[in-house]
Design a protein around this motif. Sequence first.
Motif, PDB file in Angstrom:
ATOM      1  N   HIS A  58      -1.257   3.024  -2.645  1.00 56.73           N
ATOM      2  CA  HIS A  58      -1.804   4.375  -2.623  1.00 56.73           C
ATOM      3  C   HIS A  58      -0.731   5.435  -2.384  1.00 56.73           C
ATOM      4  O   HIS A  58      -0.979   6.631  -2.585  1.00 56.73           O
ATOM      5  CB  HIS A  58      -2.913   4.512  -1.576  1.00 56.73           C
ATOM      6  CG  HIS A  58      -2.503   4.199  -0.160  1.00 56.73           C
ATOM      7  ND1 HIS A  58      -1.655   5.000   0.573  1.00 56.73           N
ATOM      8  CD2 HIS A  58      -2.837   3.155   0.651  1.00 56.73           C
ATOM      9  CE1 HIS A  58      -1.488   4.477   1.779  1.00 56.73           C
ATOM     10  NE2 HIS A  58      -2.180   3.350   1.861  1.00 56.73           N
ATOM     11  N   PRO A 100      -3.342   1.958 -10.023  1.00 56.85           N
ATOM     12  CA  PRO A 100      -4.635   2.627 -10.268  1.00 56.85           C
ATOM     13  C   PRO A 100      -5.243   3.313  -9.051  1.00 56.85           C
ATOM     14  O   PRO A 100      -6.126   4.158  -9.211  1.00 56.85           O
ATOM     15  CB  PRO A 100      -5.529   1.471 -10.759  1.00 56.85           C
ATOM     16  CG  PRO A 100      -4.894   0.230 -10.204  1.00 56.85           C
ATOM     17  CD  PRO A 100      -3.427   0.492 -10.222  1.00 56.85           C
ATOM     18  N   ARG A 101      -4.778   2.989  -7.847  1.00 58.80           N
ATOM     19  CA  ARG A 101      -5.344   3.599  -6.639  1.00 58.80           C
ATOM     20  C   ARG A 101      -4.423   4.617  -5.985  1.00 58.80           C
ATOM     21  O   ARG A 101      -4.645   5.047  -4.860  1.00 58.80           O
ATOM     22  CB  ARG A 101      -5.687   2.507  -5.616  1.00 58.80           C
ATOM     23  CG  ARG A 101      -6.772   1.553  -6.089  1.00 58.80           C
ATOM     24  CD  ARG A 101      -7.187   0.606  -4.983  1.00 58.80           C
ATOM     25  NE  ARG A 101      -8.226  -0.319  -5.428  1.00 58.80           N
ATOM     26  CZ  ARG A 101      -8.793  -1.247  -4.667  1.00 58.80           C
ATOM     27  NH1 ARG A 101      -8.399  -1.393  -3.405  1.00 58.80           N
ATOM     28  NH2 ARG A 101      -9.720  -2.039  -5.157  1.00 58.80           N
ATOM     29  N   LEU A 102      -3.403   5.038  -6.698  1.00 63.05           N
ATOM     30  CA  LEU A 102      -2.420   5.955  -6.114  1.00 63.05           C
ATOM     31  C   LEU A 102      -3.054   7.306  -5.770  1.00 63.05           C
ATOM     32  O   LEU A 102      -3.727   7.922  -6.598  1.00 63.05           O
ATOM     33  CB  LEU A 102      -1.266   6.166  -7.088  1.00 63.05           C
ATOM     34  CG  LEU A 102       0.000   6.761  -6.475  1.00 63.05           C
ATOM     35  CD1 LEU A 102       0.695   5.715  -5.600  1.00 63.05           C
ATOM     36  CD2 LEU A 102       0.944   7.262  -7.562  1.00 63.05           C
ATOM     37  N   THR A 103      -2.817   7.765  -4.547  1.00 61.49           N
ATOM     38  CA  THR A 103      -3.310   9.073  -4.105  1.00 61.49           C
ATOM     39  C   THR A 103      -2.178   9.983  -3.619  1.00 61.49           C
ATOM     40  O   THR A 103      -2.395  11.174  -3.422  1.00 61.49           O
ATOM     41  CB  THR A 103      -4.341   8.925  -2.970  1.00 61.49           C
ATOM     42  OG1 THR A 103      -3.755   8.217  -1.871  1.00 61.49           O
ATOM     43  CG2 THR A 103      -5.571   8.161  -3.454  1.00 61.49           C
ATOM     44  N   ASN A 121      -2.215  -3.199  -7.308  1.00 61.68           N
ATOM     45  CA  ASN A 121      -3.553  -2.612  -7.274  1.00 61.68           C
ATOM     46  C   ASN A 121      -3.886  -1.912  -5.968  1.00 61.68           C
ATOM     47  O   ASN A 121      -4.801  -1.079  -5.937  1.00 61.68           O
ATOM     48  CB  ASN A 121      -4.602  -3.696  -7.544  1.00 61.68           C
ATOM     49  CG  ASN A 121      -4.596  -4.146  -8.987  1.00 61.68           C
ATOM     50  OD1 ASN A 121      -4.584  -3.329  -9.899  1.00 61.68           O
ATOM     51  ND2 ASN A 121      -4.588  -5.455  -9.200  1.00 61.68           N
ATOM     52  N   LYS A 122      -3.175  -2.232  -4.886  1.00 60.80           N
ATOM     53  CA  LYS A 122      -3.490  -1.647  -3.592  1.00 60.80           C
ATOM     54  C   LYS A 122      -2.631  -0.439  -3.236  1.00 60.80           C
ATOM     55  O   LYS A 122      -2.888   0.241  -2.252  1.00 60.80           O
ATOM     56  CB  LYS A 122      -3.342  -2.707  -2.486  1.00 60.80           C
ATOM     57  CG  LYS A 122      -4.296  -3.884  -2.611  1.00 60.80           C
ATOM     58  CD  LYS A 122      -4.108  -4.864  -1.458  1.00 60.80           C
ATOM     59  CE  LYS A 122      -5.063  -6.029  -1.569  1.00 60.80           C
ATOM     60  NZ  LYS A 122      -4.893  -6.987  -0.431  1.00 60.80           N
ATOM     61  N   GLU A 161       0.820  -1.202   0.000  1.00 66.61           N
ATOM     62  CA  GLU A 161       0.000   0.000   0.000  1.00 66.61           C
ATOM     63  C   GLU A 161       0.861   1.262   0.000  1.00 66.61           C
ATOM     64  O   GLU A 161       0.444   2.303  -0.503  1.00 66.61           O
ATOM     65  CB  GLU A 161      -0.927   0.007   1.226  1.00 66.61           C
ATOM     66  CG  GLU A 161      -1.902  -1.162   1.241  1.00 66.61           C
ATOM     67  CD  GLU A 161      -2.748  -1.194   2.505  1.00 66.61           C
ATOM     68  OE1 GLU A 161      -2.649  -0.248   3.320  1.00 66.61           O
ATOM     69  OE2 GLU A 161      -3.500  -2.166   2.682  1.00 66.61           O
ATOM     70  N   ARG A 211      -6.578  11.233  -9.495  1.00 68.94           N
ATOM     71  CA  ARG A 211      -6.908  10.692  -8.176  1.00 68.94           C
ATOM     72  C   ARG A 211      -5.976  11.199  -7.077  1.00 68.94           C
ATOM     73  O   ARG A 211      -6.269  11.024  -5.883  1.00 68.94           O
ATOM     74  CB  ARG A 211      -6.855   9.160  -8.188  1.00 68.94           C
ATOM     75  CG  ARG A 211      -7.942   8.472  -9.012  1.00 68.94           C
ATOM     76  CD  ARG A 211      -7.741   6.960  -9.002  1.00 68.94           C
ATOM     77  NE  ARG A 211      -7.754   6.451  -7.638  1.00 68.94           N
ATOM     78  CZ  ARG A 211      -8.841   5.983  -7.020  1.00 68.94           C
ATOM     79  NH1 ARG A 211     -10.007   6.005  -7.645  1.00 68.94           N
ATOM     80  NH2 ARG A 211      -8.765   5.505  -5.795  1.00 68.94           N
TER      81      ARG A 211
END
Length: 225
Positions: free
Chosen positions: A96, A120-123, A93-94, A74, A160
Amino acid sequence: MGSGSMEGRVYLRESGVNELAVVFNNNRLSYVGQDCQRIPPMLHMLYGPQVNCLDLSFNALESLWGLAEFPHLEELVLDNNLLNDAIHFPMLNKLHTLSLNKNKITNLDLLLTKVAHHFPRLTYLSLLGNVACPNQLSDCEKDEEDYRRYRYYVLHHLPRLQFLDSSRVTHEERLEAERRGHFMKVVRPNDKVPSDEEDSVDQMPYTPLPSSRRGIDDHRGIFDV
Protein backbone atom coordinates in the motif's frame (compact mmCIF):
# COMPACT_ATOMS: atom_id res chain seq x y z
CA MET A 1 15.52 -16.48 12.06
CA GLY A 2 15.90 -13.20 13.95
CA SER A 3 18.54 -10.67 13.02
CA GLY A 4 20.01 -10.94 16.50
CA SER A 5 20.67 -14.68 16.31
CA MET A 6 24.32 -15.70 16.16
CA GLU A 7 23.69 -18.02 13.24
CA GLY A 8 21.95 -15.28 11.25
CA ARG A 9 24.79 -12.84 11.88
CA VAL A 10 27.32 -15.39 10.71
CA TYR A 11 25.40 -15.95 7.47
CA LEU A 12 25.23 -12.21 6.85
CA ARG A 13 28.93 -11.72 7.52
CA GLU A 14 29.96 -14.61 5.28
CA SER A 15 27.79 -13.30 2.43
CA GLY A 16 29.50 -9.90 2.51
CA VAL A 17 26.53 -8.05 4.04
CA ASN A 18 27.29 -5.43 6.66
CA GLU A 19 25.58 -7.11 9.60
CA LEU A 20 25.60 -3.92 11.66
CA ALA A 21 23.45 -2.18 9.03
CA VAL A 22 20.76 -4.87 9.08
CA VAL A 23 17.89 -3.93 11.39
CA PHE A 24 14.94 -6.29 11.73
CA ASN A 25 12.23 -5.60 14.27
CA ASN A 26 8.45 -6.11 14.31
CA ASN A 27 8.43 -7.37 10.72
CA ARG A 28 10.28 -4.26 9.55
CA LEU A 29 13.61 -4.72 7.78
CA SER A 30 16.04 -1.93 6.88
CA TYR A 31 19.37 -1.99 5.10
CA VAL A 32 20.23 1.64 4.52
CA GLY A 33 23.25 3.53 3.19
CA GLN A 34 25.36 0.59 2.01
CA ASP A 35 25.85 1.48 -1.67
CA CYS A 36 24.64 -1.93 -2.85
CA GLN A 37 23.55 -2.15 -6.50
CA ARG A 38 21.05 -4.93 -5.90
CA ILE A 39 19.21 -6.42 -2.94
CA PRO A 40 21.62 -8.75 -1.10
CA PRO A 41 20.25 -12.30 -1.56
CA MET A 42 20.97 -13.13 2.07
CA LEU A 43 18.36 -10.58 3.18
CA HIS A 44 15.47 -12.34 1.53
CA MET A 45 16.88 -15.75 2.40
CA LEU A 46 16.88 -14.91 6.11
CA TYR A 47 13.91 -12.57 6.40
CA GLY A 48 11.85 -12.53 3.18
CA PRO A 49 8.49 -14.07 4.22
CA GLN A 50 8.56 -12.28 7.60
CA VAL A 51 8.93 -8.74 6.26
CA ASN A 52 6.00 -6.32 5.98
CA CYS A 53 8.02 -3.12 5.67
CA LEU A 54 11.32 -2.91 3.72
CA ASP A 55 13.59 0.14 3.69
CA LEU A 56 16.48 0.07 1.21
CA SER A 57 17.03 3.81 0.92
CA PHE A 58 20.38 5.56 0.39
CA ASN A 59 21.97 2.68 -1.52
CA ALA A 60 22.93 2.46 -5.21
CA LEU A 61 20.21 0.07 -6.35
CA GLU A 62 19.91 -0.33 -10.10
CA SER A 63 17.77 -3.47 -9.95
CA LEU A 64 15.05 -4.90 -7.69
CA TRP A 65 16.01 -8.48 -8.37
CA GLY A 66 14.98 -10.56 -5.35
CA LEU A 67 12.09 -8.32 -4.29
CA ALA A 68 9.62 -11.08 -5.17
CA GLU A 69 11.03 -13.02 -2.22
CA PHE A 70 9.29 -10.54 0.11
CA PRO A 71 5.71 -11.63 -0.74
CA HIS A 72 4.01 -9.97 2.24
CA LEU A 73 5.34 -6.45 1.74
CA GLU A 74 3.00 -3.64 2.65
CA GLU A 75 5.50 -0.76 2.67
CA LEU A 76 8.53 -0.30 0.41
CA VAL A 77 11.00 2.58 0.71
CA LEU A 78 13.53 2.96 -2.11
CA ASP A 79 14.53 6.62 -1.77
CA ASN A 80 17.93 7.86 -2.97
CA ASN A 81 18.90 5.02 -5.28
CA LEU A 82 19.71 4.71 -9.01
CA LEU A 83 16.51 3.06 -10.23
CA ASN A 84 15.52 4.13 -13.74
CA ASP A 85 12.81 3.49 -16.34
CA ALA A 86 13.95 -0.12 -16.74
CA ILE A 87 12.81 -0.88 -13.19
CA HIS A 88 10.99 -4.21 -12.90
CA PHE A 89 8.47 -4.83 -10.13
CA PRO A 90 7.16 -8.20 -8.97
CA MET A 91 3.47 -8.66 -8.17
CA LEU A 92 2.89 -7.48 -4.59
CA ASN A 93 -0.82 -7.64 -3.81
CA LYS A 94 -0.50 -6.30 -0.26
CA LEU A 95 1.69 -3.27 -0.95
CA HIS A 96 0.00 0.00 0.00
CA THR A 97 3.03 2.33 0.35
CA LEU A 98 5.77 2.96 -2.23
CA SER A 99 8.41 5.68 -1.93
CA LEU A 100 10.75 6.24 -4.88
CA ASN A 101 12.05 9.72 -4.07
CA LYS A 102 15.30 10.80 -5.71
CA ASN A 103 15.88 8.07 -8.27
CA LYS A 104 16.43 8.26 -12.06
CA ILE A 105 12.85 7.81 -13.30
CA THR A 106 11.91 9.95 -16.32
CA ASN A 107 8.99 8.13 -18.01
CA LEU A 108 5.90 8.75 -15.91
CA ASP A 109 3.50 6.86 -18.20
CA LEU A 110 5.62 3.72 -18.09
CA LEU A 111 5.98 3.86 -14.32
CA LEU A 112 2.25 4.37 -13.73
CA THR A 113 1.47 1.39 -15.96
CA LYS A 114 3.83 -0.82 -13.97
CA VAL A 115 2.59 0.43 -10.60
CA ALA A 116 -1.08 0.00 -11.49
CA HIS A 117 -0.48 -3.57 -12.62
CA HIS A 118 1.84 -4.80 -9.88
CA PHE A 119 0.47 -2.96 -6.82
CA PRO A 120 -3.35 -3.05 -7.00
CA ARG A 121 -3.78 -1.87 -3.39
CA LEU A 122 -1.37 1.06 -3.47
CA THR A 123 -2.63 4.13 -1.60
CA TYR A 124 0.64 6.05 -1.03
CA LEU A 125 3.13 6.97 -3.77
CA SER A 126 6.02 9.42 -3.64
CA LEU A 127 8.17 10.35 -6.66
CA LEU A 128 9.78 13.61 -5.56
CA GLY A 129 13.25 14.24 -6.95
CA ASN A 130 12.67 12.28 -10.17
CA VAL A 131 12.47 13.92 -13.59
CA ALA A 132 9.09 12.19 -13.99
CA CYS A 133 7.77 14.34 -11.14
CA PRO A 134 7.72 17.98 -12.37
CA ASN A 135 7.95 19.52 -8.92
CA GLN A 136 9.31 23.05 -8.73
CA LEU A 137 11.39 22.12 -5.70
CA SER A 138 13.46 19.64 -7.70
CA ASP A 139 13.19 20.90 -11.30
CA CYS A 140 13.85 24.55 -12.12
CA GLU A 141 12.09 24.13 -15.47
CA LYS A 142 8.72 23.53 -13.78
CA ASP A 143 6.29 25.57 -11.68
CA GLU A 144 3.29 25.04 -9.46
CA GLU A 145 0.93 24.61 -12.39
CA ASP A 146 3.10 21.86 -13.88
CA TYR A 147 3.00 19.99 -10.60
CA ARG A 148 -0.75 20.44 -10.17
CA ARG A 149 -1.41 18.97 -13.58
CA TYR A 150 0.99 16.11 -12.87
CA ARG A 151 -1.05 15.28 -9.75
CA TYR A 152 -4.28 15.17 -11.77
CA TYR A 153 -2.63 12.89 -14.31
CA VAL A 154 -1.28 10.47 -11.68
CA LEU A 155 -4.60 10.37 -9.82
CA HIS A 156 -6.45 9.63 -13.03
CA HIS A 157 -4.31 6.54 -13.55
CA LEU A 158 -4.12 5.55 -9.88
CA PRO A 159 -7.51 6.55 -8.43
CA ARG A 160 -6.98 4.58 -5.21
CA LEU A 161 -4.17 6.88 -4.05
CA GLN A 162 -4.82 8.74 -0.83
CA PHE A 163 -1.39 10.36 -0.54
CA LEU A 164 0.82 11.55 -3.40
CA ASP A 165 4.36 12.83 -2.80
CA SER A 166 4.34 15.20 0.18
CA SER A 167 0.61 15.82 0.53
CA ARG A 168 -2.70 14.05 0.98
CA VAL A 169 -5.05 13.80 -2.00
CA THR A 170 -7.96 16.20 -1.59
CA HIS A 171 -11.56 15.65 -2.63
CA GLU A 172 -11.25 18.52 -5.12
CA GLU A 173 -8.16 16.97 -6.72
CA ARG A 174 -9.91 13.65 -7.08
CA LEU A 175 -12.88 15.27 -8.84
CA GLU A 176 -10.60 17.23 -11.15
CA ALA A 177 -8.58 14.09 -11.94
CA GLU A 178 -11.77 12.28 -12.90
CA ARG A 179 -12.90 15.19 -15.04
CA ARG A 180 -9.75 16.05 -16.99
CA GLY A 181 -6.82 14.07 -15.64
CA HIS A 182 -6.62 12.02 -18.83
CA PHE A 183 -5.62 15.15 -20.77
CA MET A 184 -2.78 16.12 -18.44
CA LYS A 185 -0.19 14.39 -20.58
CA VAL A 186 3.33 14.88 -19.21
CA VAL A 187 6.01 15.27 -21.89
CA ARG A 188 9.19 13.31 -21.27
CA PRO A 189 12.54 15.18 -21.30
CA ASN A 190 13.69 13.44 -24.49
CA ASP A 191 10.57 14.37 -26.44
CA LYS A 192 11.64 16.37 -29.49
CA VAL A 193 10.47 19.95 -29.82
CA PRO A 194 10.50 21.02 -33.50
CA SER A 195 12.50 24.00 -34.70
CA ASP A 196 10.97 27.04 -36.40
CA GLU A 197 11.77 25.50 -39.77
CA GLU A 198 9.67 22.40 -39.05
CA ASP A 199 5.93 22.06 -39.13
CA SER A 200 5.64 22.61 -35.38
CA VAL A 201 1.83 22.59 -35.26
CA ASP A 202 1.55 19.09 -36.68
CA GLN A 203 4.64 17.55 -35.10
CA MET A 204 4.83 18.98 -31.57
CA PRO A 205 3.62 16.41 -28.97
CA TYR A 206 0.55 17.63 -27.10
CA THR A 207 0.98 18.91 -23.58
CA PRO A 208 -1.06 21.39 -21.54
CA LEU A 209 1.93 22.12 -19.30
CA PRO A 210 3.19 25.71 -19.45
CA SER A 211 6.88 26.41 -20.00
CA SER A 212 8.54 28.44 -17.28
CA ARG A 213 11.72 28.78 -15.25
CA ARG A 214 12.13 29.12 -11.54
CA GLY A 215 15.43 28.82 -9.72
CA ILE A 216 15.23 27.19 -6.33
CA ASP A 217 17.25 25.17 -3.88
CA ASP A 218 17.54 21.41 -3.77
CA HIS A 219 14.77 19.54 -2.05
CA ARG A 220 14.48 16.24 -0.29
CA GLY A 221 11.06 14.59 -0.15
CA ILE A 222 9.41 13.72 3.13
CA PHE A 223 8.28 10.16 3.73
CA ASP A 224 5.45 10.14 6.22
CA VAL A 225 3.51 6.89 6.71
